[in-house]
Design a protein around this motif. Structure first.
Motif, PDB file in Angstrom:
ATOM      1  N   PRO A  34     -10.422 -17.933  -6.566  1.00  0.00           N
ATOM      2  CA  PRO A  34      -9.504 -17.229  -5.814  1.00  0.00           C
ATOM      3  C   PRO A  34     -10.365 -16.604  -4.561  1.00  0.00           C
ATOM      4  O   PRO A  34     -11.474 -16.449  -4.370  1.00  0.00           O
ATOM      5  N   GLY A  35      -9.510 -16.349  -3.288  1.00  0.00           N
ATOM      6  CA  GLY A  35     -10.372 -16.157  -2.056  1.00  0.00           C
ATOM      7  C   GLY A  35      -9.402 -16.592  -0.917  1.00  0.00           C
ATOM      8  O   GLY A  35      -8.339 -16.936  -1.150  1.00  0.00           O
ATOM      9  N   PHE A  36      -9.982 -16.104   0.079  1.00  0.00           N
ATOM     10  CA  PHE A  36      -9.400 -16.687   1.470  1.00  0.00           C
ATOM     11  C   PHE A  36      -9.791 -17.929   1.859  1.00  0.00           C
ATOM     12  O   PHE A  36     -10.911 -18.508   1.814  1.00  0.00           O
ATOM     13  N   TYR A  37      -8.516 -18.775   2.327  1.00  0.00           N
ATOM     14  CA  TYR A  37      -8.983 -20.299   2.650  1.00  0.00           C
ATOM     15  C   TYR A  37      -8.172 -20.759   3.669  1.00  0.00           C
ATOM     16  O   TYR A  37      -7.005 -20.243   3.912  1.00  0.00           O
ATOM     17  N   ILE A  38      -8.573 -21.711   4.481  1.00  0.00           N
ATOM     18  CA  ILE A  38      -7.768 -22.564   5.487  1.00  0.00           C
ATOM     19  C   ILE A  38      -7.395 -23.712   5.010  1.00  0.00           C
ATOM     20  O   ILE A  38      -8.044 -24.513   4.140  1.00  0.00           O
ATOM     21  N   LEU A  39      -5.835 -23.881   5.130  1.00  0.00           N
ATOM     22  CA  LEU A  39      -5.335 -24.935   4.647  1.00  0.00           C
ATOM     23  C   LEU A  39      -5.312 -25.999   6.258  1.00  0.00           C
ATOM     24  O   LEU A  39      -4.627 -25.480   6.992  1.00  0.00           O
ATOM     25  N   ARG A  40      -5.901 -27.050   6.082  1.00  0.00           N
ATOM     26  CA  ARG A  40      -5.959 -27.876   7.062  1.00  0.00           C
ATOM     27  C   ARG A  40      -5.315 -28.961   7.033  1.00  0.00           C
ATOM     28  O   ARG A  40      -5.542 -29.823   6.136  1.00  0.00           O
ATOM     29  N   HIS A  41      -4.018 -29.049   7.731  1.00  0.00           N
ATOM     30  CA  HIS A  41      -3.097 -30.211   7.472  1.00  0.00           C
ATOM     31  C   HIS A  41      -3.211 -31.017   8.755  1.00  0.00           C
ATOM     32  O   HIS A  41      -3.322 -30.759   9.830  1.00  0.00           O
ATOM     33  N   GLU A  42      -2.996 -32.570   8.448  1.00  0.00           N
ATOM     34  CA  GLU A  42      -3.331 -33.314   9.903  1.00  0.00           C
ATOM     35  C   GLU A  42      -2.491 -34.644   9.579  1.00  0.00           C
ATOM     36  O   GLU A  42      -2.563 -35.082   8.395  1.00  0.00           O
ATOM     37  N   ILE A  43      -1.938 -35.178  10.517  1.00  0.00           N
ATOM     38  CA  ILE A  43      -1.371 -36.473  10.898  1.00  0.00           C
ATOM     39  C   ILE A  43      -2.043 -37.064  11.927  1.00  0.00           C
ATOM     40  O   ILE A  43      -2.598 -36.371  12.842  1.00  0.00           O
ATOM     41  N   ILE A  44      -2.539 -38.281  11.555  1.00  0.00           N
ATOM     42  CA  ILE A  44      -3.440 -39.116  12.676  1.00  0.00           C
ATOM     43  C   ILE A  44      -2.225 -40.345  12.977  1.00  0.00           C
ATOM     44  O   ILE A  44      -1.824 -41.317  12.163  1.00  0.00           O
ATOM     45  N   ALA A  45      -1.985 -40.449  14.188  1.00  0.00           N
ATOM     46  CA  ALA A  45      -1.095 -41.315  14.613  1.00  0.00           C
ATOM     47  C   ALA A  45      -1.868 -42.436  15.419  1.00  0.00           C
ATOM     48  O   ALA A  45      -3.027 -42.407  16.125  1.00  0.00           O
ATOM     49  N   LEU A  46      -1.473 -43.651  14.876  1.00  0.00           N
ATOM     50  CA  LEU A  46      -2.237 -45.048  15.119  1.00  0.00           C
ATOM     51  C   LEU A  46      -1.574 -45.869  15.992  1.00  0.00           C
ATOM     52  O   LEU A  46      -1.970 -47.114  16.027  1.00  0.00           O
ATOM     53  N   HIS A  47      -0.371 -45.426  16.599  1.00  0.00           N
ATOM     54  CA  HIS A  47       0.339 -46.400  17.396  1.00  0.00           C
ATOM     55  C   HIS A  47      -0.409 -46.833  18.570  1.00  0.00           C
ATOM     56  O   HIS A  47      -0.053 -48.263  19.033  1.00  0.00           O
ATOM     57  N   ASN A  48      -1.380 -46.204  18.939  1.00  0.00           N
ATOM     58  CA  ASN A  48      -2.199 -46.770  20.130  1.00  0.00           C
ATOM     59  C   ASN A  48      -3.489 -47.079  19.662  1.00  0.00           C
ATOM     60  O   ASN A  48      -4.522 -46.895  20.616  1.00  0.00           O
ATOM     61  N   ALA A  49      -3.920 -47.263  18.577  1.00  0.00           N
ATOM     62  CA  ALA A  49      -5.331 -46.953  17.852  1.00  0.00           C
ATOM     63  C   ALA A  49      -5.884 -48.591  18.365  1.00  0.00           C
ATOM     64  O   ALA A  49      -7.269 -48.802  17.943  1.00  0.00           O
ATOM     65  N   SER A  50      -5.077 -49.405  18.861  1.00  0.00           N
ATOM     66  CA  SER A  50      -6.021 -50.537  19.281  1.00  0.00           C
ATOM     67  C   SER A  50      -6.664 -50.386  20.563  1.00  0.00           C
ATOM     68  O   SER A  50      -7.635 -51.225  21.150  1.00  0.00           O
ATOM     69  N   ARG A  51      -6.628 -49.272  21.358  1.00  0.00           N
ATOM     70  CA  ARG A  51      -7.401 -48.799  22.486  1.00  0.00           C
ATOM     71  C   ARG A  51      -8.524 -48.358  22.119  1.00  0.00           C
ATOM     72  O   ARG A  51      -8.507 -47.739  20.895  1.00  0.00           O
ATOM     73  N   GLU A  52      -9.318 -48.223  22.950  1.00  0.00           N
ATOM     74  CA  GLU A  52     -10.932 -47.433  22.515  1.00  0.00           C
ATOM     75  C   GLU A  52     -10.834 -46.342  22.065  1.00  0.00           C
ATOM     76  O   GLU A  52     -11.381 -45.882  21.049  1.00  0.00           O
ATOM     77  N   ILE A  53      -9.873 -45.378  22.731  1.00  0.00           N
ATOM     78  CA  ILE A  53      -9.772 -44.193  22.245  1.00  0.00           C
ATOM     79  C   ILE A  53      -8.376 -43.643  22.131  1.00  0.00           C
ATOM     80  O   ILE A  53      -7.883 -42.767  22.547  1.00  0.00           O
ATOM     81  N   GLY A  54      -7.588 -44.692  21.145  1.00  0.00           N
ATOM     82  CA  GLY A  54      -6.309 -44.313  21.101  1.00  0.00           C
ATOM     83  C   GLY A  54      -5.914 -43.562  19.964  1.00  0.00           C
ATOM     84  O   GLY A  54      -4.659 -43.390  19.859  1.00  0.00           O
ATOM     85  N   ALA A  55      -6.681 -43.424  18.886  1.00  0.00           N
ATOM     86  CA  ALA A  55      -6.329 -42.603  17.875  1.00  0.00           C
ATOM     87  C   ALA A  55      -5.909 -41.183  18.129  1.00  0.00           C
ATOM     88  O   ALA A  55      -6.402 -40.652  19.208  1.00  0.00           O
ATOM     89  N   GLN A  56      -4.684 -40.514  17.586  1.00  0.00           N
ATOM     90  CA  GLN A  56      -4.474 -39.429  17.944  1.00  0.00           C
ATOM     91  C   GLN A  56      -4.437 -38.429  16.572  1.00  0.00           C
ATOM     92  O   GLN A  56      -3.577 -38.632  15.823  1.00  0.00           O
TER      93      GLN A  56
END
Length: 296
Positions: free
Chosen positions: A168-190
């Motif tokens: 028990p205690g205090f926690y951060i829940l970190r939820h994340e989506i990574i969009a890959l539609h532009n991931a073919s570009r050099e810095i395209g991951a979102q």
């Protein structure tokens, strides 16, 4: 307090609200709805349990931010001023305001202990361990079926079960989506990280080791550099492996029956009781969503 008109707008609009990426509008726990941070009205809910950001464009963090504070809880993230109580093993229902169908990619969930308070913790000290992930579900037809597609099909919402033996205690829940539609570009991951303050109760003793936010991902990770439009048959979900002993919640869309009151401070908590909105909401149908017995 969560705004009922907002909740109904999100619920009834469903996938229509997808033109500007997205954010977590509400966090539903045990039948109670708590406010997330909404960049469309950043000052409307000062005690939201979602961390505030400067992503007013509802945008993303790409590979240039993987070694910076931006990747931890999004751009210029500031501690939420409140937190929500939940028992170990409880399920958190995360309601997005919408998500673009084209923005396909994995969905992941992490926890990080805050120590004495998530309202004051330095985000640079948070160590995250992964408790859930869904990546490529079916790659038989490009661009594939992904975790993000399951989220959209679940009325733009996600379910995550907390570890049952966690201390028990205090926690951060970190939820994340990574969009890959532009991931073919050099810095395209979102990357679209969202952080939520929780106070977990129970009698567990587990505190898994974690990874600093700036070390979760490498800018050169092959999982961030691929062309999903050309088709992929396999995908390695980025970040650390999930901790052992976790349970993946079945996706569903439980409708909250009341407003949750965010807590502050470090006092012990009791299980909250839902406070009715003033009308019953029963069943949702379809991706767009409709209610039976919706309040008027």
């Amino acid at each position: 307090m969560p705004s009922l008109p907002w909740i109904l707008t999100v619920a009834l609009a469903g996938p229509v609200l997808v033109s500007a990426h997205g954010f977590i509008s509400n966090v539903n726990i045990g039948g109670l709805s708590y406010d997330g941070f909404r960049p469309t009205e950043p000052n409307a809910h000062p005690f939201a349990i979602g961390w505030s950001t400067t992503a007013f464009d509802q945008g993303y963090v790409n590979q240039t931010g993987y070694r910076t504070e931006e990747i931890i809880c999004h751009r210029d993230a500031k501690n939420a001023k409140g937190h929500a109580p939940i028992a170990a093993g409880g399920i958190v229902h995360l309601q997005w305001n919408g998500w673009p169908q084209s923005h396909k990619g994995p969905v992941m969930d992490y926890l990080a202990p805050c120590g004495e308070s998530c309202e004051t913790v330095d985000k640079n000290t948070l160590r995250f361990f992964k408790i859930n992930q869904v990546g490529l579900v079916d790659g038989s037809q490009a661009p594939g079926l992904w975790g993000s597609d399951q989220l959209i099909a679940n009325n733009n919402s996600w379910m995550v079960e907390l570890p049952r033996r966690i201390q028990p205690g205090f926690y951060i829940l970190r939820h994340e989506i990574i969009a890959l539609h532009n991931a073919s570009r050099e810095i395209g991951a979102q990357n679209y990280p969202q952080c939520i303050n929780l106070q977990i109760t129970g009698g567990g003793t587990d505190v898994p080791s974690g990874v600093l936010g700036k070390e979760l991902y490498s800018p050169d990770d092959p999982s961030m550099h691929l062309d999903i439009a050309a088709g992929v048959s396999a995908y390695k979900i980025p970040g650390p492996a999930p901790v052992s002993g976790i349970v993946t919640a079945t996706l569903s869309h439980p409708v909250p029956t009341g407003s949750g009151t965010p807590l502050t401070g470090t006092e012990a908590v009791a299980t909250p009781t839902p406070t009715p909105f003033g009308g019953g909401r029963r069943r949702r149908e379809g991706n767009g969503g409709s209610y039976e017995g919706a309040p008027t």
